[in-house]
Design an enzyme around this catalytic site. Structure first.
Site, PDB file in Angstrom:
ATOM      1  N   HIS A 135     -26.573  29.927  -8.609  1.00  0.00           N
ATOM      2  CA  HIS A 135     -27.920  30.430  -8.304  1.00  0.00           C
ATOM      3  C   HIS A 135     -28.203  31.708  -9.103  1.00  0.00           C
ATOM      4  O   HIS A 135     -29.269  31.840  -9.721  1.00  0.00           O
ATOM      5  CB  HIS A 135     -28.036  30.704  -6.803  1.00  0.00           C
ATOM      6  CG  HIS A 135     -29.354  31.297  -6.395  1.00  0.00           C
ATOM      7  ND1 HIS A 135     -30.383  30.536  -5.894  1.00  0.00           N
ATOM      8  CD2 HIS A 135     -29.811  32.586  -6.418  1.00  0.00           C
ATOM      9  CE1 HIS A 135     -31.420  31.320  -5.623  1.00  0.00           C
ATOM     10  NE2 HIS A 135     -31.097  32.573  -5.940  1.00  0.00           N
ATOM     11  N   GLU A 136     -27.252  32.629  -9.103  1.00  0.00           N
ATOM     12  CA  GLU A 136     -27.450  33.874  -9.849  1.00  0.00           C
ATOM     13  C   GLU A 136     -27.477  33.620 -11.354  1.00  0.00           C
ATOM     14  O   GLU A 136     -28.236  34.272 -12.087  1.00  0.00           O
ATOM     15  CB  GLU A 136     -26.351  34.879  -9.490  1.00  0.00           C
ATOM     16  CG  GLU A 136     -26.295  35.258  -8.014  1.00  0.00           C
ATOM     17  CD  GLU A 136     -27.623  35.785  -7.478  1.00  0.00           C
ATOM     18  OE1 GLU A 136     -28.324  36.502  -8.218  1.00  0.00           O
ATOM     19  OE2 GLU A 136     -27.961  35.465  -6.328  1.00  0.00           O
ATOM     20  N   HIS A 139     -30.930  32.760 -12.350  1.00  0.00           N
ATOM     21  CA  HIS A 139     -31.781  33.931 -12.606  1.00  0.00           C
ATOM     22  C   HIS A 139     -31.561  34.458 -14.023  1.00  0.00           C
ATOM     23  O   HIS A 139     -32.506  34.824 -14.729  1.00  0.00           O
ATOM     24  CB  HIS A 139     -31.464  35.041 -11.603  1.00  0.00           C
ATOM     25  CG  HIS A 139     -32.094  34.866 -10.259  1.00  0.00           C
ATOM     26  ND1 HIS A 139     -33.457  34.721 -10.080  1.00  0.00           N
ATOM     27  CD2 HIS A 139     -31.535  34.828  -9.011  1.00  0.00           C
ATOM     28  CE1 HIS A 139     -33.720  34.599  -8.787  1.00  0.00           C
ATOM     29  NE2 HIS A 139     -32.571  34.649  -8.121  1.00  0.00           N
ATOM     30  N   GLU A 187     -36.900  31.740  -6.801  1.00  0.00           N
ATOM     31  CA  GLU A 187     -35.749  31.385  -5.966  1.00  0.00           C
ATOM     32  C   GLU A 187     -35.573  29.871  -5.899  1.00  0.00           C
ATOM     33  O   GLU A 187     -34.445  29.361  -5.929  1.00  0.00           O
ATOM     34  CB  GLU A 187     -35.909  31.970  -4.560  1.00  0.00           C
ATOM     35  CG  GLU A 187     -35.932  33.492  -4.519  1.00  0.00           C
ATOM     36  CD  GLU A 187     -34.685  34.121  -5.102  1.00  0.00           C
ATOM     37  OE1 GLU A 187     -33.580  33.567  -4.898  1.00  0.00           O
ATOM     38  OE2 GLU A 187     -34.809  35.161  -5.773  1.00  0.00           O
TER      39      GLU A 187
END
Length: 297
Positions: A135-136, A139, A187
Site C-alpha cells: 500500500h505504501e 503511494h 487510498e
C-alpha cells in the site's frame, strides 16, 4: 490467518504503470495536475529538504530494515517492489509506537522511505504486513506526495492568497471537496496496489479488520470473511438509511482523510472482480523465487 500464495504461485507485472491501477478520481486529477509541470518542479524542490529532515529523524530514532536487520521484512519489501515494477526499494524503518500505522512522504526523491510502527508489525501476520508495505509502495509509485501537495498549494492560493471576492465562496468549497475526495481516492489506488501484491482481497481486508479492532496475531477467532460480509451489510444499511441520517453520515465521511474501512473493503472487492484487474493479471508473469523462502506463519 489469511496466507499469501507462495512466491512461485503469484504474478509480477514487469511493465506496470501507476495509471494501470489508479482509482478513476485519482487518475483524472493526476492527469489534470500533470499539465502544470512548473508547479510539480516547485513542489519537488520544496519537499526535498523535508525528505532529508525525515531521513535524519528516521535514521536516528528508528530501526532501518536491511538484509541483515529484520531480513524477512526486507525480503517482503523487495518482493513487493518486484511485483509492482518499482525498481530500487525505498528504505523501511520500524519505529516504536503503540498506535498501529505506516506512512511515507510519497515522493521518489533521493531518500524515499516507508515508516512502519512497531505495534503494526506485532498486530499483523506476515502476509498482511506485506500488504501494508505494498500500500505504501503504491503511494510512492503514484507519487501522491507531489501531486496532492501541488493540489493543496493551488487550494491555498484560491482560498487564502488571492484577494477576497476574486474566487467565489462556492468555488472555494467545491475545490476543498474535490481535494478531499482525491485524497480518499488515493487510498483506494494504494489498496489496489496492495491487492496486486497479495493477489487475494482477503489479505488486504484482514489488514482493515485488524486496524478497526484487531487483537493481534493471537486473535484466531477473527474471521475476515465475516468482516467482508460486514462491508456488504454497511452498503445495504446506507441504502436503507433515512435521508437526514445519510446526509449527516456522508458529511462526516467527507471530512476524513481516509475512506471508511468497510468502504475500502467493499471498493476492493468490486475491483477484484473488474475487467481491469483481470486484464492486469492476464499480463503478469510468474514471480521468480530468489533464494530460500521461509514458510509464512
Amino acid at each position: 490467518v489469511v496466507r499469501l500464495a507462495a512466491a512461485g504461485e503469484r504474478l509480477e507485472f514487469p511493465k506496470l504503470r501507476a495509471s494501470a491501477f489508479r482509482h478513476p478520481i485519482d487518475l483524472r486529477m493526476t492527469r489534470l495536475l500533470g499539465t502544470f509541470r512548473p508547479l510539480q518542479t516547485l513542489v519537488r524542490g520544496a519537499l526535498a529538504p523535508l525528505e532529508y529532515f525525515m531521513y535524519l529523524d528516521n535514521i536516528s530514532s528508528a530501526v532501518k530494515v536491511s538484509e541483515r536487520q529484520l531480513p524477512r521484512i526486507h525480503e517482503l519489501l523487495r518482493e513487493s517492489c518486484e511485483i509492482l515494477n518499482l525498481g530500487e526499494p525505498p528504505s523501511v524503518y520500524i519505529k516504536q509506537n503503540p498506535v498501529p500505522n505506516a506512512y511515507t512522504l510519497a515522493i521518489r526523491g533521493k531518500q524515499p522511505f516507508i515508516v512502519v510502527h512497531s505495534s503494526l508489525v506485532d498486530l499483523l501476520s506476515e502476509s498482511e504486513l506485506q500488504a501494508v508495505l505494498a500500500h505504501e509502495l503504491g503511494h510512492l509509485k503514484c507519487e501522491h506526495g507531489v501531486y496532492l501537495t501541488a493540489a493543496n498549494l493551488l487550494l491555498v492560493l484560491a482560498t487564502d492568497v488571492l484577494p477576497a471576492g476574486l474566487v467565489p465562496r462556492s468555488v472555494k468549497e467545491v475545490l476543498q471537496v474535490a481535494v478531499r475526495r482525491w485524497v480518499r481516492a488515493a487510498e483506494f489506488s494504494c489498496d489496489r496496489a496492495a491487492l496486486l501484491v497479495a493477489q487475494d482481497a482477503r489479505v488486504v481486508a484482514a489488514v482493515m479488520m485488524k486496524l478497526c479492532g484487531g487483537v493481534g496475531k493471537g486473535g484466531g477467532e477473527m474471521d475476515v470473511e465475516a468482516f467482508m460480509g460486514q462491508a456488504k451489510e454497511y452498503a445495504e444499511a446506507v441504502g436503507r438509511a433515512p435521508r437526514s441520517t445519510w446526509v449527516a453520515h456522508a458529511a462526516m465521511s467527507q471530512s476524513m482523510s481516509h475512506p471508511l474501512p468497510v468502504l475500502r473493503v467493499s471498493e476492493l472487492m468490486q475491483w477484484e472482480k473488474s475487467a481491469q484487474y483481470k486484464k492486469l493479471l492476464a499480463g503478469g508473469k510468474p514471480l521468480e523465487m530468489r533464494g530460500a523462502q521461509e514458510a509464512l506463519p
